[in-house]
Design a protein around this motif. Structure first.
Motif, PDB file in Angstrom:
ATOM      1  N   ARG A 254      10.742  12.666 -11.858  1.00  0.00           N
ATOM      2  CA  ARG A 254      11.344  13.993 -11.822  1.00  0.00           C
ATOM      3  C   ARG A 254      11.028  14.629 -10.467  1.00  0.00           C
ATOM      4  N   ARG A 255      11.692  14.089  -9.476  1.00  0.00           N
ATOM      5  CA  ARG A 255      11.550  14.627  -8.112  1.00  0.00           C
ATOM      6  C   ARG A 255      12.810  15.419  -7.801  1.00  0.00           C
TER       7      ARG A 255
ATOM      8  N   ARG B 110       0.823  -1.205   0.000  1.00  0.00           N
ATOM      9  CA  ARG B 110       0.000   0.000   0.000  1.00  0.00           C
ATOM     10  C   ARG B 110       0.858   1.257   0.000  1.00  0.00           C
ATOM     11  N   LEU B 111       1.938   1.251   0.785  1.00  0.00           N
ATOM     12  CA  LEU B 111       2.850   2.387   0.795  1.00  0.00           C
ATOM     13  C   LEU B 111       3.420   2.637  -0.597  1.00  0.00           C
ATOM     14  N   TRP B 112       3.843   1.568  -1.246  1.00  0.00           N
ATOM     15  CA  TRP B 112       4.453   1.699  -2.567  1.00  0.00           C
ATOM     16  C   TRP B 112       3.446   2.200  -3.591  1.00  0.00           C
ATOM     17  N   ALA B 113       2.237   1.705  -3.533  1.00  0.00           N
ATOM     18  CA  ALA B 113       1.202   2.131  -4.472  1.00  0.00           C
ATOM     19  C   ALA B 113       0.869   3.609  -4.296  1.00  0.00           C
ATOM     20  N   ASP B 114       0.887   4.092  -3.077  1.00  0.00           N
ATOM     21  CA  ASP B 114       0.583   5.505  -2.831  1.00  0.00           C
ATOM     22  C   ASP B 114       1.716   6.421  -3.282  1.00  0.00           C
ATOM     23  N   LEU B 115       2.947   5.981  -3.117  1.00  0.00           N
ATOM     24  CA  LEU B 115       4.095   6.818  -3.477  1.00  0.00           C
ATOM     25  C   LEU B 115       4.383   6.789  -4.973  1.00  0.00           C
ATOM     26  N   ALA B 116       4.111   5.660  -5.627  1.00  0.00           N
ATOM     27  CA  ALA B 116       4.549   5.451  -7.013  1.00  0.00           C
ATOM     28  C   ALA B 116       4.135   6.549  -7.989  1.00  0.00           C
ATOM     29  N   PRO B 117       2.938   7.144  -7.904  1.00  0.00           N
ATOM     30  CA  PRO B 117       2.577   8.168  -8.902  1.00  0.00           C
ATOM     31  C   PRO B 117       3.265   9.518  -8.699  1.00  0.00           C
ATOM     32  N   VAL B 118       3.843   9.746  -7.540  1.00  0.00           N
ATOM     33  CA  VAL B 118       4.344  11.083  -7.202  1.00  0.00           C
ATOM     34  C   VAL B 118       5.602  11.394  -8.024  1.00  0.00           C
ATOM     35  N   GLY B 119       5.489  12.389  -8.895  1.00  0.00           N
ATOM     36  CA  GLY B 119       6.634  12.831  -9.682  1.00  0.00           C
ATOM     37  C   GLY B 119       6.910  12.007 -10.918  1.00  0.00           C
ATOM     38  N   ARG B 120       6.025  11.104 -11.277  1.00  0.00           N
ATOM     39  CA  ARG B 120       6.255  10.275 -12.462  1.00  0.00           C
ATOM     40  C   ARG B 120       5.786  11.006 -13.709  1.00  0.00           C
TER      41      ARG B 120
END
Length: 412
Positions: free
Chosen positions: A23-24, A5-15
């Motif tokens: 691009r973070r 769940r953590l990975w799924a929530d973070l994955a879209p950020v900055g993609r």
């Protein structure tokens, strides 16, 4: 496992939707959103989240104090980088806390989860800037004056994000709290793929650095200027690129020229200036020096031949980092209890990490999670979900062991 769940929530950020890469960039929108994600997840776990003087995030389980065990990594990316480099260690740290709590662990010593700022140097050019500032390995004045491609300084960007750039610098009090730091990272290579092991342990980090090269020529017309009359900086630049490859092959090293700025950058204009950056890494300081000095000599000779000015200067240089054998072997023994073979692979790497910067100041170790292709710094970077889960369990096991017994009780 909470990791998914953590990975799924973070994955879209900055993609980026077009490249699929991340691009973070420090103190910009996607990086700010990723930091907010970490702060929210840590707070939801009852952790005490603090931002230190250099912009690094610390989430504490227990009251901050001496003898602390720390783990973490970074959330920023190289341009169009992969999802796993850095964020895997951050998400795994949060998931490891969940795993420890599910086991009923209540540590007597504090545990810190750390997110270091500007690890990649993707915006301001100097890698591991947050850890370098904390350890005093870069002068605050130099850091404040670093600029991005648009000319924005670190001081301006940091202030714009709501932090005080006047306060940056060495933080010996923070380092004094740490008994040990462990960084989990995706493997940047494919040594583990040829084994039955999902998790390996780091042995050492190669010496490495970045050098800026400036080739100064004369702008002119591409169609009317005779070849003999040109002072074209692209020609000695090309010699430098080819020299880097040849010298890397000769010395068993790595040398890459992948970033350039060309002025005026017109199709029908001879450039007046080429700025280029050499990234070089080797298994010894002697080999690294041979590569860098060889590139310098060949570029200088080509610049003289073509009437071009040449200058080369180091922007960052990290010496070899051998991780303490006692701590390394302790981690390998812990990880081996879940592995198909207790002889856990112990691997060197040419990649730099915050762990490598901290190692001169704090007992430090690293875990690697298997990367089936070995690709990194690319949208193709990947780790299998099952291997990520194995990484979380290995990190939780290691943290539990370290919390129970101080590193000082282990021979170096």
């Amino acid at each position: 496992m909470s990791f998914d769940r953590l990975w799924a929530d973070l994955a879209p950020v900055g993609r980026d939707a077009d490249s699929g890469g991340y691009r973070r960039y420090t103190w910009e929108g996607a990086d700010t959103d990723a930091r907010a994600w970490f702060t929210g997840e840590a707070a939801a776990r009852g952790l005490d989240v603090r931002t230190d003087r250099n912009g690094n995030l610390w989430a504490w389980w227990g009251t901050p104090g001496p003898g602390a065990v720390a783990t973490g990594s970074h959330l920023d990316s190289v341009p169009d980088g992969g999802a796993f480099d850095g964020p895997l260690g951050v998400a795994s740290a949060l998931a490891a806390v969940d795993e420890l709590r599910s086991r009923g662990v209540r540590p007597d010593r504090p545990l810190a989860l750390v997110v270091f700022v500007e690890e990649e140097g993707g915006r301001f050019g100097v890698p591991c800037l947050g850890s370098r500032l904390t350890t005093g390995e870069i002068a605050p004045g130099r850091a404040r004056g670093l600029t991005d491609a648009a000319g924005v300084t670190w001081a301006e960007a940091m202030a714009g994000a709501g932090h005080d750039p006047d306060g940056i610098g060495p933080d010996p009090d923070a380092l004094a709290l740490l008994d040990v730091f462990v960084e989990l990272h995706v493997e940047q290579g494919r040594a583990l793929e040829d084994t039955d092991h999902a998790v390996g342990v780091a042995s050492a980090i190669w010496p490495h650095g970045r050098w800026r090269m400036d080739f100064t020529g004369r702008a002119d017309h591409a169609g009317t200027t005779r070849l003999a009359d040109r002072n074209d900086p692209m020609l000695p630049f090309a010699h430098a690129v080819l020299a880097a490859r040849a010298l890397a092959e000769e010395h068993g090293a790595r040398a890459t020229v992948a970033r350039t700025v060309i002025v005026p950058n017109g199709t029908n204009a001879i450039p007046s200036l080429v700025n280029a950056w050499l990234d070089a890494r080797a298994d010894s300081e002697a080999a690294l020096t041979a590569v860098v000095e060889g590139v310098r000599a060949r570029a200088e000779a080509a610049a003289r031949e073509h009437g071009v000015g040449y200058a080369m200067a180091a922007e960052s240089l990290t010496p070899p980092v051998p991780f303490a054998h006692g701590l390394r072997d302790r981690l390998a023994a812990v990880v081996g209890t879940r592995a198909p073979d207790p002889r856990v692979p112990v691997l060197p790497t040419g990649a730099g990490h915050d762990a490598g910067v901290l190692a001169a100041h704090v007992p430090t170790a690293m875990l690697y999670v298997r990367n089936p292709t070995g690709v990194s710094h690319s949208p193709e970077e990947w780790a299998r979900p099952d291997d990520c889960h194995a990484g979380v369990l290995a990190l939780a096991d290691v943290l539990q062991d370290l919390l129970a017994r101080p590193v000082g009780e282990v021979a170096p």
